[in-house]
Design a protein around this motif. Structure first.
Motif, PDB file in Angstrom:
ATOM      1  N   ALA A 299       0.803  -1.221   0.000  1.00 16.77           N
ATOM      2  CA  ALA A 299       0.000   0.000   0.000  1.00 16.77           C
ATOM      3  C   ALA A 299       0.837   1.273   0.000  1.00 16.77           C
ATOM      4  O   ALA A 299       0.373   2.312  -0.474  1.00 16.77           O
ATOM      5  CB  ALA A 299      -0.932   0.005   1.215  1.00 16.77           C
TER       6      ALA A 299
ATOM      7  N   LYS B 153       1.596   4.805  -5.002  1.00 16.76           N
ATOM      8  CA  LYS B 153       0.838   3.757  -4.315  1.00 16.76           C
ATOM      9  C   LYS B 153      -0.268   4.402  -3.492  1.00 16.76           C
ATOM     10  O   LYS B 153      -0.163   5.562  -3.081  1.00 16.76           O
ATOM     11  CB  LYS B 153       1.768   2.923  -3.439  1.00 16.76           C
ATOM     12  CG  LYS B 153       2.675   1.987  -4.242  1.00 16.76           C
ATOM     13  CD  LYS B 153       3.398   0.994  -3.341  1.00 16.76           C
ATOM     14  CE  LYS B 153       4.208   0.017  -4.177  1.00 16.76           C
ATOM     15  NZ  LYS B 153       4.903  -0.995  -3.330  1.00 16.76           N
TER      16      LYS B 153
ATOM     17  N   GLY C 123      -5.365   2.153   0.708  1.00 19.25           N
ATOM     18  CA  GLY C 123      -5.160   0.831   0.094  1.00 19.25           C
ATOM     19  C   GLY C 123      -5.104  -0.305   1.081  1.00 19.25           C
ATOM     20  O   GLY C 123      -4.979  -1.468   0.673  1.00 19.25           O
ATOM     21  N   LEU C 124      -5.204  -0.005   2.377  1.00 14.18           N
ATOM     22  CA  LEU C 124      -5.155  -1.053   3.390  1.00 14.18           C
ATOM     23  C   LEU C 124      -6.538  -1.645   3.630  1.00 14.18           C
ATOM     24  O   LEU C 124      -7.543  -0.945   3.612  1.00 14.18           O
ATOM     25  CB  LEU C 124      -4.618  -0.483   4.713  1.00 14.18           C
ATOM     26  CG  LEU C 124      -3.148  -0.075   4.729  1.00 14.18           C
ATOM     27  CD1 LEU C 124      -2.828   0.573   6.077  1.00 14.18           C
ATOM     28  CD2 LEU C 124      -2.242  -1.263   4.483  1.00 14.18           C
TER      29      LEU C 124
END
Length: 409
Positions: A108, A401, A406-407
């Protein structure tokens, strides 16, 4: 999963935005916060998230610095500003290695920095001792690690005063600054301890003895003792205590002539001054032992004494009566830590600059071992941050990223 998110000291939440670089830092102690500070200066548009398993930030400063060293703890004000200015967020109650993996962070974030430090007390490798008591099995009760006691005094949520019994005679093994911190804490009155924010149950445990005598034991001669002379000067402020040492140990040497290090004379002067100016009444006593090595701890179920041998082979062994033994001989990685540096090392690692792999770094004690103070961690953090920026400039890892969004928890 228990989790708390603080984007500023005021607790105001901020919705993360995609940045040129996204950085995850694991550990909110001085090394981690300083890395965030330096990377923020290099990359003002970056998203930086600091993760910690505890709900509150600042690690070593909050829980590892003696509570009366308020000047040292004041560095947290600088870290407060780091979070208040935006772009750096704190995510507490999240343990990397249990709640999230390092691989998830690497997927991420552009960069992941491990700054978890070293929290386990190094144990004495002698009969009767395993640090971090109370102890079970064949080990004796009454052996405690300095890290555990310091965390306990500072109200660390993992520590409890239940079962902690120091007694009236305490032996401290180690002569670094942490050992001198313990001497100072044990000599404080209950009111003074409470005045520094020490929890009541801990105050009761420390003062229950009460402590009447402390032996401070180190294998080095006085010139090579690890404490700073300024720490000894602090002890001069304590009243109703007589400080002692064998006169023959005050001039001891363990190095070749001409091998004196800066500060050696100051250490001797500080100890001599402390002894000469201390209260000569035997109300409470502290005796320094230079050039002595513990060989064993005796007792039936709990500590009763410590056996010592001299580094001078001509001197006989001695036994010191003791109700408890406090170890202050260093720190290492906890055996059950979910995140261990070695697990992320490879042929591609370069610990000299904190590099574990592409986009993965370590800093502070986790990188270089348990040595150095908070200013040393600042220097270390700048070096690692500079290495990260150089690696980014050479294309080792790419921006873009997703970062925190993104987690998946």
């Amino acid at each position: 999963m228990p989790r708390s998110e603080i984007s500023a000291v005021t607790g105001v939440s901020v919705v993360p935005t995609r940045a040129a670089h996204s950085v995850a830092i694991v550990g909110s102690g001085p090394a981690g916060c300083y890395v965030a500070h330096f990377l923020r200066k290099h990359w003002p548009a970056s998203e930086i998230v600091i993760f910690d398993r505890l709900d509150l930030p600042y690690g070593l400063v909050r829980y590892g610095v003696a509570p009366d060293h308020v000047g040292t703890k004041a560095v947290t004000r600088q870290f407060d500003r780091l979070f208040e200015q935006g772009g750096v967020r704190f995510l507490g109650g999240t343990e990397i290695g249990r709640h999230l993996s390092v691989d998830q962070l690497r997927a991420a974030f552009s960069v992941v920095v491990l700054a978890t430090g070293l929290s386990a007390d190094r144990a004495l490798d002698i009969p009767g001792s395993v640090a971090n008591g109370p102890l079970v099995g064949t080990a004796l009760a009454g052996v405690y690690g300095s890290g555990r006691l310091t965390r306990l005094i500072n109200g660390h949520p993992d520590e409890s005063a239940a079962g902690v019994v120091l007694g009236s005679r305490v032996a401290i093994v180690g002569q670094g600054n942490v050992a001198i911190d313990l001497v100072r804490m044990l000599l404080m009155s209950a009111d003074d301890l409470r005045g520094h924010g020490v929890p009541d149950d801990v105050v009761n445990a420390i003062t229950a003895g009460p402590v009447r005598h402390i032996d401070v034991i180190g294998r080095s001669s006085l010139p090579r003792a690890k404490f700073d002379s300024a720490m000894i000067r602090e002890l001069e402020k304590i009243t109703s205590v007589r400080f002692l040492a064998d006169p023959g140990e005050l001039d001891g040497v363990d190095s070749e002539p001409g091998d004196a290090a800066p500060g050696d004379a100051a250490k001797r002067d500080a100890i001599v001054s402390l002894i000469e100016q201390s209260d000569q009444a035997d109300v409470r006593t502290v005796r320094f032992h230079f050039g002595w090595v513990p060989e064993g701890i005796d007792g039936v179920d709990s500590v009763a004494g410590v056996m010592l041998r001299s580094t001078d082979v001509s001197r006989p062994k001695v036994r010191l009566a003791a109700d408890s033994v406090l170890t202050a001989i260093g720190f290492l990685e906890s055996a059950d830590a979910p995140l261990r540096r070695q697990a992320h090392e490879s042929h591609d690692s370069n610990l000299e600059i904190g590099r574990l792999g592409a986009g993965l770094y370590c800093v502070g004690w986790l990188r270089r071992g348990p040595q150095g103070t908070i200013p040393a961690n600042r220097t270390d953090a700048k070096m690692v941050a500079d290495a990260i920026v150089v690696a980014a400039d050479t294309g080792e890892f790419a921006p873009g990223k997703p970062g925190f969004v993104g987690l998946k928890f």
